[in-house]
Design a protein around this motif. Sequence first.
Motif, PDB file in Angstrom:
ATOM      1  N   VAL A  86       0.856  -1.182   0.000  1.00 28.91           N
ATOM      2  CA  VAL A  86       0.000   0.000   0.000  1.00 28.91           C
ATOM      3  C   VAL A  86       0.896   1.237   0.000  1.00 28.91           C
ATOM      4  CG1 VAL A  86      -1.843   1.240   1.194  1.00 28.91           C
ATOM      5  CG2 VAL A  86      -1.742  -1.271   1.321  1.00 28.91           C
ATOM      6  N   ARG A  87       0.701   2.086  -1.006  1.00 28.81           N
ATOM      7  CA  ARG A  87       1.421   3.370  -1.024  1.00 28.81           C
ATOM      8  C   ARG A  87       0.515   4.412  -0.397  1.00 28.81           C
ATOM      9  NH1 ARG A  87       2.343   7.716  -4.926  1.00 28.81           N
ATOM     10  NH2 ARG A  87       1.216   6.521  -6.491  1.00 28.81           N
ATOM     11  N   LEU A  88       1.089   5.133   0.570  1.00 31.04           N
ATOM     12  CA  LEU A  88       0.356   6.123   1.347  1.00 31.04           C
ATOM     13  C   LEU A  88       0.937   7.501   1.123  1.00 31.04           C
ATOM     14  CD1 LEU A  88       0.598   4.044   4.622  1.00 31.04           C
ATOM     15  CD2 LEU A  88      -1.482   4.296   3.259  1.00 31.04           C
ATOM     16  N   ASP A  89       0.139   8.510   1.411  1.00 28.98           N
ATOM     17  CA  ASP A  89       0.611   9.885   1.427  1.00 28.98           C
ATOM     18  C   ASP A  89       0.445  10.401   2.845  1.00 28.98           C
ATOM     19  OD1 ASP A  89      -0.208  12.942   1.367  1.00 28.98           O
ATOM     20  OD2 ASP A  89       1.074  12.587  -0.367  1.00 28.98           O
ATOM     21  N   THR A  90       1.557  10.870   3.442  1.00 30.98           N
ATOM     22  CA  THR A  90       1.513  11.467   4.779  1.00 30.98           C
ATOM     23  C   THR A  90       1.990  12.911   4.653  1.00 30.98           C
ATOM     24  OG1 THR A  90       3.754  10.765   5.367  1.00 30.98           O
ATOM     25  CG2 THR A  90       1.976   9.254   5.901  1.00 30.98           C
TER      26      THR A  90
END
Length: 197
Positions: free
Chosen positions: A157-161
């Motif tokens: 899972v690629r996330l944006d923080t």
Amino acid sequence: MAALDLASKKDILPYLERLHDELSIPVIYVSHSPDEVARLADHMVLMDRGKTVANGPLHAMLARLDLPLAHGDEAGVVVDTVIGAHDDAFHLTRLDYSGGSINVARQTQAPGHPMRLRIHARDVSLALGRHDDSSILNILLAQVVEIADENPSQVMVRLDTGGVPLLARITRKSCTLLKLQPGTTVFAQVKSVALLG
């Protein structure tokens, strides 16, 4: 440094980092070691059999799910942070970046000093709600950007923080139970990080 023993590598890598930081000159560094690349690179050119597969800023390249860098046991991202504060009572240091804060073992540098972290996908778990009743101190608000198959039982899972990418390797079952899809808001729980100088 392929022919060097581990102790020699530990001596040379900080020297190369200082050259990079102090001289601000371009350096071409060829390596098969993800840790060395994470410590030294700002820009990466990924090659396979003498041909360029992809190139771009290190942070973006490590998080691209269409590249082999984002898969396997060593998959992870690099996060540039600055020391925010020290917690002398618990011997911790808070590192800040645009996506939040991460606690690590107490560092000697003063607040404001830059620090580079490597966060492996295997050390990130996901939850739909914030859980403060856990031993995990590093909890980051994130949004799911993309999901890719890792193997028959796992997904990446690629996330944006806060504009900074993060990867999480979780089971396909967890992904299904959490009903994860692009746009889902989650809490990324970071179990451990590696300081990269």
